[in-house]
Write an enzyme that holds these catalytic residues in place. Structure first.
Site, PDB file in Angstrom:
ATOM      1  CD  GLU B  49       8.716 -25.470   2.218  1.00 43.35           C
ATOM      2  OE1 GLU B  49       8.154 -25.930   3.216  1.00 43.35           O
ATOM      3  OE2 GLU B  49       9.877 -25.006   2.246  1.00 43.35           O
ATOM      4  CG  ASP B  60      16.849 -18.355   3.883  1.00 43.46           C
ATOM      5  OD1 ASP B  60      16.534 -19.539   4.092  1.00 43.46           O
ATOM      6  OD2 ASP B  60      16.053 -17.499   3.448  1.00 43.46           O
ATOM      7  CE1 TYR B 174      10.369 -25.635   8.364  1.00 37.55           C
ATOM      8  CE2 TYR B 174       9.431 -25.381   6.175  1.00 37.55           C
ATOM      9  CZ  TYR B 174      10.527 -25.566   6.996  1.00 37.55           C
ATOM     10  OH  TYR B 174      11.783 -25.687   6.444  1.00 37.55           O
TER      11      TYR B 174
END
Lengths: 413, 265
Positions: B49, B60, B174
């Protein structure tokens, strides 16, 4: 020009703007907020509790005040001020905070988080959390903490935890990112009390609706006092919650001009301002699609404004839609002009405005001399106590033991 | 079938889990990236990725956030990430998934990205902050170009959303292991098992699990449930610690090998 649609579509789109652009983990929580909010609109007990708090706790309706000495000094348009600065906590922000804290309670949340720029939303959030006995955490950029120290202390006095955000531009944008990170981590217990008409659906429309009372009251007050509608409504635009609240009741009145005033900062150069309609382009940030100050690679640009509450790279999506339709126009005011407007209002009317509100006022002051016979309405969204440290730095001749009484030469910060 | 699809098919036949490694492109420098990716591949990473750095990475945690800041300071852009994909393709057939926030991709243009990413040898794209509701203008051009579109499924996603996430995904889905941002954690979230089961009932696509997996033991535990295991922050932390020093590639390779050995053990 007439506006055909006053409401977003079911997914929260105002034309091509708005929507819901968040990591998947936040989608269901946003749907929960939307559901609770929709139910609350139909729930008379909720509305009664909110009305009671707005009236007896916050101080609504706020006054409509004609600034005659200011208008006389300018020579030209009549100027009316919608006195949101008289609300409890000192700004319009409390309207939305009372609405959302009631929602949080309905949703069974025990913890409330918020971001804040100037600190007014943080103070209003800390206030309603104290009122309802909820845990409160406020994220604030470290640069904003430094320039709004009074509000940091007020929040702590009210029992909130203020968490400094020390990365990026250390301002409102980074505080929002950190609040989103907190929310995604603690969604089971926590409501995110977003403070502007920004972010993912339903926030832009929900926050607007909690502030609609500003324009609804002002419209009725103008009719009662002058027998007519104003020619022009002015409001500062950061995320745009006070402006959209002031504008919304006037949207169907095609003859009423609506003017949003963004922060011109040091001037319209990249990184030196926060005027999204003057150098921005449609983009996606922190949940919503709207005009965004960004570079050619889609990275968000740093912003500057002397006013922390306007220092943000994106404008609320409904403003983008009103802009594109031509229903509202958006100009900007640089730091110096805002500071001079604040001083002029202080000296002519005995009202010290928040630096944010001074931006909207500055545009009215600029235009008034050329428009005799016109009636202006300025949304004075907040009071200036929180900005005293900035005013002191800009007008040093007023500080010290024997200050000069003359008009200071500052206003060039 | 895409390189991503082929990889999962092959590993499924071998009854082996897929190790997916995330790194932020441009950290420690754009020039160094092909050598980092080669090291990860030598250590056993099956799919890369490639994180496109963004100024405001709301999903994040601090490790990847700081890596994005370093990468942007080093001059990384989406166009340079595609240059990197092209450079990697000269030396390797390892599947490459672009991992980005929406705004840089929207600014670049979805159709242009589809054409340029395909030409560069990238295999697909995941946009962290793009919900399936808003995804049509992204999915159509990428699929048309033969690229995979991967979407996130979360522990908070109700069944109806899981179905839509699967419908919009190709290559794999995912799964976000827990509510929260990216970053290491001491133990695997209990929400992973039920989420995998719920998705299995709704799609035949391979399932990869990420967010918070940072040790060989956690990788092994995850590999028992899912087809693929994503490790991100733990790799990025190595980049942070080693910087541009000579120990970077050996450290990445050794950690990848430890994860792979753990997973397959």
């Amino acid at each position: 020009m007439s506006v055909t649609k006053l409401e977003p579509d079911a997914q929260g789109h105002f034309g091509p703007y708005g929507g819901r652009y968040v990591p998947e983990t936040l989608m269901a929580p946003l749907e929960d907020v939307e559901r609770a909010w929709m139910q609350s609109r139909e729930d008379s007990s909720f509305q009664a509790e909110l009305s009671d708090l707005l009236k007896n706790f916050a101080g609504r309706p706020t006054a409509l005040y004609e600034a005659k000495r200011l208008a006389e000094a300018l020579g030209g348009a009549r100027i009316f001020l919608k006195r949101e600065d008289l609300l409890h906590t000192g700004a319009h922000k409390i309207n939305n905070c009372l609405g959302q804290v009631l929602l949080a309670k309905r949703m069974g949340k025990r913890r409330v988080i918020a971001e804040t720029g100037a600190g007014q939303h943080g103070v209003a959030t800390a206030t309603v959390c104290a009122l309802f006995g909820m845990e409160c955490v406020v994220y604030m950029g470290e640069e904003d903490m430094a320039r709004q120290r009074l509000n940091v202390f007020r929040m702590r006095l009210l029992g909130a935890r203020v968490v400094g955000v020390g990365y990026g531009s250390k301002t409102l944008k980074d505080a929002i990112s950190e609040a989103m990170r907190d929310w995604v981590t603690n969604i089971a217990t926590t409501h995110y009390l977003l403070g502007s008409a920004l972010g993912a659906h339903p926030y832009p429309v929900m926050v607007r609706d909690f502030h609609r009372c500003i324009g609804e009251e002002a419209r009725a007050q103008m009719l009662e006092r002058t027998g007519r509608l104003p020619d022009t409504v002015f409001a500062c635009v950061g995320g745009g919650s006070n402006a959209i609240g002031a504008f919304h009741a006037f949207l169907p009145d095609a003859q009423v001009e609506l003017v949003g005033v963004e922060a011109g900062g040091h001037g319209i150069r990249p990184g030196e301002h926060a005027a999204r309609f003057h150098g921005g382009a449609p983009g996606v940030l922190q949940g919503s699609r709207s005009y965004l100050l960004q570079d050619g690679d889609g990275q968000v640009l740093l912003t500057h404004s002397v006013s922390a509450g306007l220092d943000y790279a994106m404008v609320g999506p409904e403003h983008a839609w009103l802009h594109d339709q031509g229903r509202a126009s958006y100009t900007y005011c640089e730091d110096g002009a805002a500071l001079r407007a604040a001083l002029q209002l202080s000296r002519t009317e005995g009202i010290i405005p928040a630096l944010e509100s001074a931006h909207g006022l500055a545009e009215a002051i600029r235009r008034a001399p050329g428009e005799p016979g016109k009636v202006f309405l300025v949304n004075l969204s907040g009071r200036g106590d929180k900005d005293i440290d900035i005013y002191r730095a800009v007008f040093p001749e007023l500080d010290g033991d024997e200050p000069a009484g003359d008009t200071p030469q500052g206003g060039t910060a | 079938m895409s390189r991503i699809g082929e990889l999962f098919t092959r590993k499924r036949a071998e009854k082996k889990p897929v190790l997916i490694g995330y790194i932020t492109a441009g950290d420690p420098s754009p020039e160094r990236m092909p050598s980092l990716i080669a090291a990860l591949e030598r250590g056993g990473v099956d799919l890369i990725e490639l994180g496109v750095p963004f100024s405001d990475p709301v999903a994040d945690g601090p490790v990847i956030m700081k890596a994005s800041e370093r990468a942007l300071a080093a001059g990384m852009t989406l166009a340079k990430v595609l240059d990197l994909a092209r450079a990697v393709r000269l030396q390797s057939e390892i599947p490459l998934l672009l991992f980005s926030y929406l705004n840089p991709v929207m600014r670049y243009g979805f159709s242009k990205l589809a054409a340029d990413a395909k030409a560069a040898g990238a295999d697909g794209c995941l946009l962290t902050d793009l919900s399936v509701e808003e995804a049509d203008e992204f999915v159509a051009p990428l699929r048309e170009a033969g690229l995979d579109t991967v979407f996130l499924a979360a522990p908070t996603s109700p069944p109806e959303r899981l179905r839509r996430v699967a419908d919009h995904s190709s290559g794999f889905v995912y799964l976000v292991s827990r509510t929260g941002v990216t970053g290491e954690q001491s133990r695997l979230s209990a929400s992973v098992g039920p989420l995998v089961e719920s998705l299995r009932a709704r799609t035949a696509l391979p399932l990869a699990v990420g967010f918070g997996i940072s040790t060989p033991e956690q990788a092994r535990e995850t590999a028992r449930l899912a087809d693929g295991v994503v490790v991100g922050s733990a790799f990025v932390r190595i980049v942070e610690a080693q910087g541009a020093g000579p120990g970077l590639e050996p450290a990445l390779e050794a950690f990848a090998r430890a994860l792979k050995t753990g997973m397959e053990g």
